[in-house]
Design a protein around this motif. Sequence first.
Motif, PDB file in Angstrom:
ATOM      1  N   ALA A  32       0.829  -1.215   0.000  1.00 17.57           N
ATOM      2  CA  ALA A  32       0.000   0.000   0.000  1.00 17.57           C
ATOM      3  C   ALA A  32       0.858   1.258   0.000  1.00 17.57           C
ATOM      4  N   PHE A  33       2.083   1.177   0.530  1.00 19.61           N
ATOM      5  CA  PHE A  33       2.949   2.362   0.567  1.00 19.61           C
ATOM      6  C   PHE A  33       3.317   2.818  -0.847  1.00 19.61           C
ATOM      7  N   ALA A  34       3.619   1.862  -1.730  1.00 20.21           N
ATOM      8  CA  ALA A  34       3.949   2.214  -3.113  1.00 20.21           C
ATOM      9  C   ALA A  34       2.755   2.859  -3.794  1.00 20.21           C
ATOM     10  N   LEU A  35       1.578   2.287  -3.592  1.00 24.92           N
ATOM     11  CA  LEU A  35       0.380   2.866  -4.181  1.00 24.92           C
ATOM     12  C   LEU A  35       0.116   4.271  -3.642  1.00 24.92           C
ATOM     13  N   GLU A  36       0.397   4.454  -2.373  1.00 23.66           N
ATOM     14  CA  GLU A  36       0.218   5.773  -1.761  1.00 23.66           C
ATOM     15  C   GLU A  36       1.153   6.795  -2.408  1.00 23.66           C
ATOM     16  N   ARG A  37       2.402   6.391  -2.664  1.00 20.05           N
ATOM     17  CA  ARG A  37       3.353   7.289  -3.335  1.00 20.05           C
ATOM     18  C   ARG A  37       2.880   7.633  -4.745  1.00 20.05           C
ATOM     19  N   TRP A  38       2.233   6.667  -5.381  1.00 24.42           N
ATOM     20  CA  TRP A  38       1.748   6.878  -6.745  1.00 24.42           C
ATOM     21  C   TRP A  38       0.390   7.560  -6.777  1.00 24.42           C
ATOM     22  N   LYS A  39      -0.149   7.845  -5.590  1.00 23.61           N
ATOM     23  CA  LYS A  39      -1.468   8.490  -5.475  1.00 23.61           C
ATOM     24  C   LYS A  39      -2.563   7.634  -6.132  1.00 23.61           C
ATOM     25  N   ILE A  40      -2.490   6.344  -5.879  1.00 20.21           N
ATOM     26  CA  ILE A  40      -3.485   5.392  -6.360  1.00 20.21           C
ATOM     27  C   ILE A  40      -4.118   4.716  -5.149  1.00 20.21           C
ATOM     28  N   LEU A  41      -5.436   4.689  -5.101  1.00 21.16           N
ATOM     29  CA  LEU A  41      -6.133   4.026  -4.011  1.00 21.16           C
ATOM     30  C   LEU A  41      -6.440   2.579  -4.404  1.00 21.16           C
ATOM     31  N   PRO A  42      -5.998   1.613  -3.617  1.00 21.72           N
ATOM     32  CA  PRO A  42      -6.363   0.227  -3.914  1.00 21.72           C
ATOM     33  C   PRO A  42      -7.820  -0.038  -3.571  1.00 21.72           C
ATOM     34  N   HIS A  43      -8.368  -1.053  -4.181  1.00 17.85           N
ATOM     35  CA  HIS A  43      -9.713  -1.475  -3.812  1.00 17.85           C
ATOM     36  C   HIS A  43      -9.706  -2.250  -2.496  1.00 17.85           C
ATOM     37  N   LEU A  44      -8.558  -2.885  -2.200  1.00 17.24           N
ATOM     38  CA  LEU A  44      -8.474  -3.751  -1.026  1.00 17.24           C
ATOM     39  C   LEU A  44      -7.032  -3.857  -0.564  1.00 17.24           C
ATOM     40  N   ILE A  45      -6.851  -3.927   0.752  1.00 18.75           N
ATOM     41  CA  ILE A  45      -5.540  -4.218   1.345  1.00 18.75           C
ATOM     42  C   ILE A  45      -5.673  -5.516   2.130  1.00 18.75           C
ATOM     43  N   VAL A  46      -4.750  -6.438   1.892  1.00 16.96           N
ATOM     44  CA  VAL A  46      -4.822  -7.772   2.486  1.00 16.96           C
ATOM     45  C   VAL A  46      -3.516  -8.083   3.204  1.00 16.96           C
ATOM     46  N   GLY A  47      -3.606  -8.715   4.368  1.00 15.84           N
ATOM     47  CA  GLY A  47      -2.391  -9.156   5.053  1.00 15.84           C
ATOM     48  C   GLY A  47      -2.505  -9.060   6.557  1.00 15.84           C
ATOM     49  N   ASP A  48      -1.378  -9.326   7.222  1.00 14.09           N
ATOM     50  CA  ASP A  48      -1.388  -9.255   8.686  1.00 14.09           C
ATOM     51  C   ASP A  48      -1.083  -7.848   9.188  1.00 14.09           C
ATOM     52  N   MET A  49      -0.740  -6.946   8.299  1.00 11.62           N
ATOM     53  CA  MET A  49      -0.536  -5.515   8.582  1.00 11.62           C
ATOM     54  C   MET A  49       0.663  -5.256   9.489  1.00 11.62           C
ATOM     55  N   ASP A  50       1.627  -6.178   9.480  1.00 15.07           N
ATOM     56  CA  ASP A  50       2.814  -5.928  10.287  1.00 15.07           C
ATOM     57  C   ASP A  50       3.696  -4.847   9.660  1.00 15.07           C
ATOM     58  N   SER A  51       3.578  -4.641   8.367  1.00 17.12           N
ATOM     59  CA  SER A  51       4.336  -3.584   7.696  1.00 17.12           C
ATOM     60  C   SER A  51       3.563  -2.263   7.692  1.00 17.12           C
ATOM     61  N   LEU A  52       2.288  -2.339   7.385  1.00 16.99           N
ATOM     62  CA  LEU A  52       1.477  -1.120   7.305  1.00 16.99           C
ATOM     63  C   LEU A  52       1.246  -0.514   8.681  1.00 16.99           C
ATOM     64  N   GLY A  53       1.071  -1.356   9.700  1.00 20.34           N
ATOM     65  CA  GLY A  53       0.891  -0.876  11.061  1.00 20.34           C
ATOM     66  C   GLY A  53      -0.492  -0.303  11.309  1.00 20.34           C
ATOM     67  N   ASP A  54      -0.801  -0.112  12.569  1.00 23.45           N
ATOM     68  CA  ASP A  54      -2.128   0.399  12.939  1.00 23.45           C
ATOM     69  C   ASP A  54      -2.397   1.778  12.349  1.00 23.45           C
ATOM     70  N   ALA A  55      -1.363   2.634  12.363  1.00 20.00           N
ATOM     71  CA  ALA A  55      -1.549   3.991  11.841  1.00 20.00           C
ATOM     72  C   ALA A  55      -1.842   3.957  10.343  1.00 20.00           C
ATOM     73  N   GLY A  56      -1.133   3.079   9.633  1.00 23.29           N
ATOM     74  CA  GLY A  56      -1.360   2.970   8.199  1.00 23.29           C
ATOM     75  C   GLY A  56      -2.734   2.417   7.889  1.00 23.29           C
ATOM     76  N   VAL A  57      -3.155   1.413   8.640  1.00 24.70           N
ATOM     77  CA  VAL A  57      -4.492   0.836   8.439  1.00 24.70           C
ATOM     78  C   VAL A  57      -5.560   1.893   8.682  1.00 24.70           C
ATOM     79  N   GLU A  58      -5.397   2.663   9.750  1.00 27.56           N
ATOM     80  CA  GLU A  58      -6.367   3.714  10.062  1.00 27.56           C
ATOM     81  C   GLU A  58      -6.410   4.771   8.961  1.00 27.56           C
ATOM     82  N   ARG A  59      -5.219   5.137   8.455  1.00 24.97           N
ATOM     83  CA  ARG A  59      -5.153   6.144   7.392  1.00 24.97           C
ATOM     84  C   ARG A  59      -5.855   5.654   6.124  1.00 24.97           C
ATOM     85  N   MET A  60      -5.655   4.392   5.798  1.00 25.34           N
ATOM     86  CA  MET A  60      -6.289   3.829   4.604  1.00 25.34           C
ATOM     87  C   MET A  60      -7.805   3.703   4.797  1.00 25.34           C
ATOM     88  N   ALA A  61      -8.218   3.259   5.973  1.00 23.63           N
ATOM     89  CA  ALA A  61      -9.640   3.080   6.248  1.00 23.63           C
ATOM     90  C   ALA A  61     -10.389   4.410   6.160  1.00 23.63           C
TER      91      ALA A  61
END
Length: 215
Positions: A32-61
């Motif tokens: 999701a970080f690469a997509l964020e840099r490219w200013k593209i919103l994914p339809h879905l984020i999948v995983g255990d979120m150990d890389s994205l973290g709680d803050a990233g999940v909240e920002r995406m949500a």
Amino acid sequence: MRAVVVAHGDVLPSDRAQIGAEDYIVAADGGAFALERWKILPHLIVGDMDSLGDAGVERMAKQGIAVAKFSEAKDESDLELAVAHAIAAGAKEIVLLGTLGGDRLDHETANLLLLADPGYDGVRLEARRGALRIRPMRGNGSLPLAGPVGALVTLLPVNGDAEGVTTEGLRFPLRDETLRFGRARGLSNEVASLPATVTVRKGSLLVFETPQGGG
């Protein structure tokens, strides 16, 4: 339907061009970080979120992006789960970005072997990084090569030997030959003329294509 799945490996700025306006876009956790840099919103984020973290999940949500969070104690990689969700959404063609590079060679290897999983028969699956294109051949079939003339082509058998391998248009031809698993016979061939094809009668191959000078 065509889907693009972005993993948390290395991506190049040119990889953004692989994503079309009509594609179904899935981020595998930190992809999701690469997509964020490219200013593209994914339809879905999948995983255990150990890389994205709680803050990233909240920002995406907050942007209305759906998140499918899994326990870290899972049997599948984040990329494997993301591909499964893309297929469940109806994808018949999937381009993988961010599968190479990063700090984890084990993850990179697992990502490449994922391409050869016979469970994906019926789905066109490929990995891209810049000009590099990696596609699987699973079982009996033929694959047209993109070229151009001079492009490097490597054929690596996975899941045992690949039998009945025949090439057309390559500098070093193969004629109904066996590529042995773990051997480098299929390394660094070259497109000599077009059209160029690879055919295999039995077994699985990963086909790497890189235009000369391509990144």
